[in-house]
Write a protein that holds these residues in place. Sequence first.
Motif, mmCIF file in Angstrom:
data_model
loop_
_atom_site.group_PDB
_atom_site.id
_atom_site.type_symbol
_atom_site.label_atom_id
_atom_site.label_comp_id
_atom_site.label_asym_id
_atom_site.label_seq_id
_atom_site.Cartn_x
_atom_site.Cartn_y
_atom_site.Cartn_z
ATOM 1 N N ASN A 1 0.819 -1.219 0.000
ATOM 2 C CA ASN A 1 0.000 0.000 0.000
ATOM 3 C C ASN A 1 0.853 1.270 0.000
ATOM 4 O O ASN A 1 0.599 2.204 -0.761
ATOM 5 C CB ASN A 1 -0.931 0.007 1.213
ATOM 6 C CG ASN A 1 -2.174 -0.836 0.984
ATOM 7 O OD1 ASN A 1 -2.486 -1.200 -0.148
ATOM 8 N ND2 ASN A 1 -2.878 -1.159 2.053
ATOM 9 N N GLU A 2 1.867 1.294 0.872
ATOM 10 C CA GLU A 2 2.699 2.488 0.985
ATOM 11 C C GLU A 2 3.433 2.767 -0.330
ATOM 12 O O GLU A 2 3.518 3.919 -0.771
ATOM 13 C CB GLU A 2 3.713 2.341 2.123
ATOM 14 C CG GLU A 2 3.104 2.343 3.520
ATOM 15 C CD GLU A 2 2.513 1.011 3.915
ATOM 16 O OE1 GLU A 2 2.652 0.045 3.121
ATOM 17 O OE2 GLU A 2 1.897 0.920 4.993
ATOM 18 N N LEU B 1 3.985 5.962 -5.314
ATOM 19 C CA LEU B 1 4.124 5.868 -6.762
ATOM 20 C C LEU B 1 2.971 6.578 -7.479
ATOM 21 O O LEU B 1 3.188 7.271 -8.485
ATOM 22 C CB LEU B 1 4.166 4.394 -7.185
ATOM 23 C CG LEU B 1 5.448 3.623 -6.826
ATOM 24 C CD1 LEU B 1 5.288 2.143 -7.145
ATOM 25 C CD2 LEU B 1 6.647 4.191 -7.557
ATOM 26 N N PHE B 2 1.764 6.420 -6.952
ATOM 27 C CA PHE B 2 0.589 7.036 -7.580
ATOM 28 C C PHE B 2 0.670 8.565 -7.515
ATOM 29 O O PHE B 2 0.439 9.255 -8.516
ATOM 30 C CB PHE B 2 -0.682 6.537 -6.891
ATOM 31 C CG PHE B 2 -1.936 7.126 -7.449
ATOM 32 C CD1 PHE B 2 -2.400 6.777 -8.710
ATOM 33 C CD2 PHE B 2 -2.664 8.062 -6.709
ATOM 34 C CE1 PHE B 2 -3.560 7.334 -9.230
ATOM 35 C CE2 PHE B 2 -3.819 8.624 -7.221
ATOM 36 C CZ PHE B 2 -4.263 8.259 -8.482
ATOM 37 N N ILE B 3 1.018 9.110 -6.329
ATOM 38 C CA ILE B 3 1.124 10.562 -6.182
ATOM 39 C C ILE B 3 2.241 11.109 -7.063
ATOM 40 O O ILE B 3 2.080 12.138 -7.744
ATOM 41 C CB ILE B 3 1.362 10.945 -4.702
ATOM 42 C CG1 ILE B 3 0.181 10.511 -3.828
ATOM 43 C CG2 ILE B 3 1.594 12.439 -4.572
ATOM 44 C CD1 ILE B 3 -1.123 11.189 -4.168
ATOM 45 N N SER B 4 3.378 10.432 -7.079
ATOM 46 C CA SER B 4 4.499 10.884 -7.924
ATOM 47 C C SER B 4 4.109 10.852 -9.397
ATOM 48 O O SER B 4 4.427 11.777 -10.161
ATOM 49 C CB SER B 4 5.723 9.995 -7.693
ATOM 50 O OG SER B 4 6.142 10.041 -6.343
ATOM 51 N N PHE C 1 9.726 8.540 -7.804
ATOM 52 C CA PHE C 1 8.984 7.495 -8.504
ATOM 53 C C PHE C 1 9.887 6.296 -8.806
ATOM 54 O O PHE C 1 9.528 5.141 -8.540
ATOM 55 C CB PHE C 1 8.398 8.062 -9.803
ATOM 56 C CG PHE C 1 7.623 7.065 -10.609
ATOM 57 C CD1 PHE C 1 6.292 6.807 -10.317
ATOM 58 C CD2 PHE C 1 8.232 6.378 -11.658
ATOM 59 C CE1 PHE C 1 5.567 5.880 -11.059
ATOM 60 C CE2 PHE C 1 7.513 5.448 -12.406
ATOM 61 C CZ PHE C 1 6.173 5.202 -12.103
ATOM 62 N N PHE C 2 11.066 6.548 -9.342
ATOM 63 C CA PHE C 2 11.975 5.447 -9.675
ATOM 64 C C PHE C 2 12.536 4.786 -8.421
ATOM 65 O O PHE C 2 12.759 3.568 -8.410
ATOM 66 C CB PHE C 2 13.107 5.961 -10.560
ATOM 67 C CG PHE C 2 12.708 6.158 -11.996
ATOM 68 C CD1 PHE C 2 12.712 5.089 -12.874
ATOM 69 C CD2 PHE C 2 12.311 7.402 -12.458
ATOM 70 C CE1 PHE C 2 12.328 5.258 -14.202
ATOM 71 C CE2 PHE C 2 11.924 7.579 -13.777
ATOM 72 C CZ PHE C 2 11.934 6.505 -14.655
#
Length: 549
Positions: free
Chosen positions: A441-442, A447-450, A484-485
Amino acid sequence: MNFINKINKYLLEHYPLIWNTRLVWMLGVNIIIHLLFFLIGFCTVNDLSDLKEHHKLDDFFYITSNVYYNVLISIFILLIWIIFYLRNNAFKNLYSIKKGMIFQQFCIVFLIILISTTQFYSFKTGLKIKTRSLYSWQEIDKDIKVFNKFSLFLAQNQVEYEIDKKEYPAPFPLKVVVGYNHNLEANIDTTQAFIKMDGRFLQFYKFNSNYDIETNNSYEARSEIVFDNFDNRTIIDISEFKEFLSPSLLNYSKQEFNYGQDALDYKNQLNFCEEILNNKDDVKIKQGLNKVFSLSKKYEIEHNLTMDNWFRLIDNKPNYLLTELINTSNPNAEYYTRGGFGESTLSSGKEIPYSKSLYFDFNDTDNFFKNVYEAYFSGFDIVFLYFIIAFSFCLSILILIFKTTSIKTLLLSFVASLVVLVLIVWLMSSSNNLFGYSKYNEYFIILFISFLIIVFSIFSYILNWKKTIISIFWSLVLFAVPTFFLFTAFSYSRFLKDAYLELNPQNYNYKSNFETWFQNYGFWAILLISVITIYVYSLFIRKLKARPE
């Protein structure tokens, strides 16, 4: 002053980027400062007592006033530099700027900040060179071996002389489990050999040869080790060594100083101890004690031992059982503290008394050996370098944003980043309710926000939104892309480990090839991605500036 003006004029006419960033002057100032810290490090130690003062060489910098001088000097020179650097901004004043010049400017700014914050390495280099000039490691290595061989006669810590510390001869070393009447069968395998001693029961064993503790490290396996599962033991009968259940010199197997010592040195030490005690060679023992006296004087070790009182204390043939311990500091001193504490598991609370007068105080000699060893063999402090590079890089990005946008955009970007952080924290705290439980989840949230920030930064430019909004998104994307990466790598590494553990639950310490690679090169990979992101930013910010409001 005319000399400085001439250099500035020449740089302005031929190398305007170097003139604008004050690179030449910052390099000159930092060379002087680094030389200063090199000299401070070189002059920090002058004798044995200085090297005993701290446990490691880094402490001569971090827990002294040197670190404060470093921080203050770094802040001072960076502030002066920023004042001059921000006085001229060709980009904001719509001067013609060549393609790639913004990125080049960022690289120079990063270099200036980096060299202005790494005085620690110059300090430590001076400290190590001075230490190596004062002491020869070959000589100290010989002295360490002498200490290790004859430290068994110091008898300062009862625990080190218990049979569970014995490493020789075969079948030692062994593990031991202690049982009592009320829980005898829970801890002791009563169908095999065990010993009754002072109302307790002792059983010695080794782990089965087919039970690999290093690889079999699942939760269940670790629990079995803690509770001493009988199936994992090979019981050893030590009846022939029963006389050594009481603390004895023949049980001692500790390596007093391990700096620069390898497995062969330790084996030679154990062979020496076994030989000198089994032969009961008083002449050789006294020669060794004399060597310790000589080294004690050389390394300023305080003691009140003499050949007579020391030899009389340890000469308890045939089994060399301990009857009295030597204090680790002067028992008559005002602030006397006794070292060598440790709960004995095998002596049933029967503590051997300490001498009322005899003591041998190593007086931080361990610090000295460690520091000299570090001066010769320590590697590069890469973790601190990672921190300095990351700090310098982030500060350079903030300066780049200010140089290419405005203070208003920078402040709004800061507010936007706080909003993003609050959103991430809220989603993480509510992730189980919103998405259901998952170990990922974390990772998914970050990743989604970035990804959203990256997408909005692209669409805001394509759809020609307001310049301020585009600038805010682009400011955030400079941090969102490497993030993100980074978390993509974390989640992929976690996925590989979980997939492996489903098939091999016994190997809890498994590391995939990717995880190993990322631990070695991940920092540089993420840094490279950040550099590429900044380069792309520097190309498009010129086009954005050229757009009409």
